[in-house]
Design a protein around this motif. Structure first.
Motif, PDB file in Angstrom:
ATOM      1  N   ARG A 170     -20.582  82.762  28.123  1.00  0.00           N
ATOM      2  CA  ARG A 170     -19.426  83.390  28.603  1.00  0.00           C
ATOM      3  C   ARG A 170     -19.365  84.635  27.933  1.00  0.00           C
ATOM      4  N   TYR A 217     -17.852  79.146  24.153  1.00  0.00           N
ATOM      5  CA  TYR A 217     -18.251  80.290  25.007  1.00  0.00           C
ATOM      6  C   TYR A 217     -19.815  80.871  24.812  1.00  0.00           C
ATOM      7  N   GLU A 270     -21.900  78.552  26.393  1.00  0.00           N
ATOM      8  CA  GLU A 270     -21.625  78.446  27.841  1.00  0.00           C
ATOM      9  C   GLU A 270     -22.080  79.834  28.363  1.00  0.00           C
ATOM     10  N   PHE A 286     -14.428  87.688  28.652  1.00  0.00           N
ATOM     11  CA  PHE A 286     -13.626  86.366  28.916  1.00  0.00           C
ATOM     12  C   PHE A 286     -13.064  85.725  27.700  1.00  0.00           C
ATOM     13  N   TRP A 287     -13.743  85.876  26.421  1.00  0.00           N
ATOM     14  CA  TRP A 287     -13.188  85.314  25.432  1.00  0.00           C
ATOM     15  C   TRP A 287     -11.914  85.905  24.772  1.00  0.00           C
ATOM     16  N   GLU A 314     -15.213  87.436  35.362  1.00  0.00           N
ATOM     17  CA  GLU A 314     -16.044  86.626  34.380  1.00  0.00           C
ATOM     18  C   GLU A 314     -16.316  85.480  34.792  1.00  0.00           C
ATOM     19  N   LEU A 315     -15.281  84.645  35.331  1.00  0.00           N
ATOM     20  CA  LEU A 315     -15.435  83.290  35.517  1.00  0.00           C
ATOM     21  C   LEU A 315     -16.312  82.963  36.868  1.00  0.00           C
TER      22      LEU A 315
END
Length: 134
Positions: free
Chosen positions: A107, A102, A105, A111-112, A39-40
């Motif tokens: 995301r 997020y 961003e 990811f959260w 995810e990152l």
């Protein structure tokens, strides 16, 4: 917020360490490392640099969090109170703030959930230490 003079500093330091180091498991291959890295956008085949320094520096914000959390729960909190407050801090402040960040961003929910879940664990563990410390 409670006066810093009334803090049990040994319990606060232990709470910081107990809350911080499970991240090594949380973000490990047996934990959530692969989905977190995916995810990152982190390449897990690349050799990580400066891990020791990052771990050492990371203890400082963990200590700040433990100090502030100890002032919130107060001296000698019950286990129930410490766990409720840990949940409120993690979900109401950290997860909610990460959610806003997020969103902008771009995301993912995954990811959260991974990052917010770690902080929930962190504050629950700190609450256990602060409540059960003699």
């Amino acid at each position: 917020m409670q006066n810093l003079e009334h803090l049990n500093w040994v319990a606060v330091v232990v709470a910081a360490l107990v809350g911080y180091f499970p991240g090594a498991l949380w973000y490990s291959p047996i934990g959530f490392l692969k989905p977190w890295a995916r995810e990152l956008g982190v390449d897990l085949s690349a050799k990580p640099e400066g891990v020791g320094v990052k771990v050492a520096i990371g203890i400082l914000p963990a200590l700040v969090a433990a100090i502030v959390f100890a002032t919130i729960v107060g001296p000698h909190p019950s286990l129930h109170h410490a766990l409720v407050m840990g949940t409120e801090v993690a979900v109401g402040f950290i997860a909610a703030s990460l959610g806003i960040q997020y969103l902008y961003e771009r995301r993912s929910l995954t990811f959260w959930l991974i990052n917010s879940g770690y902080h929930l664990l962190q504050f629950l563990l700190m609450g256990v230490v602060l409540a059960l410390w003699p």
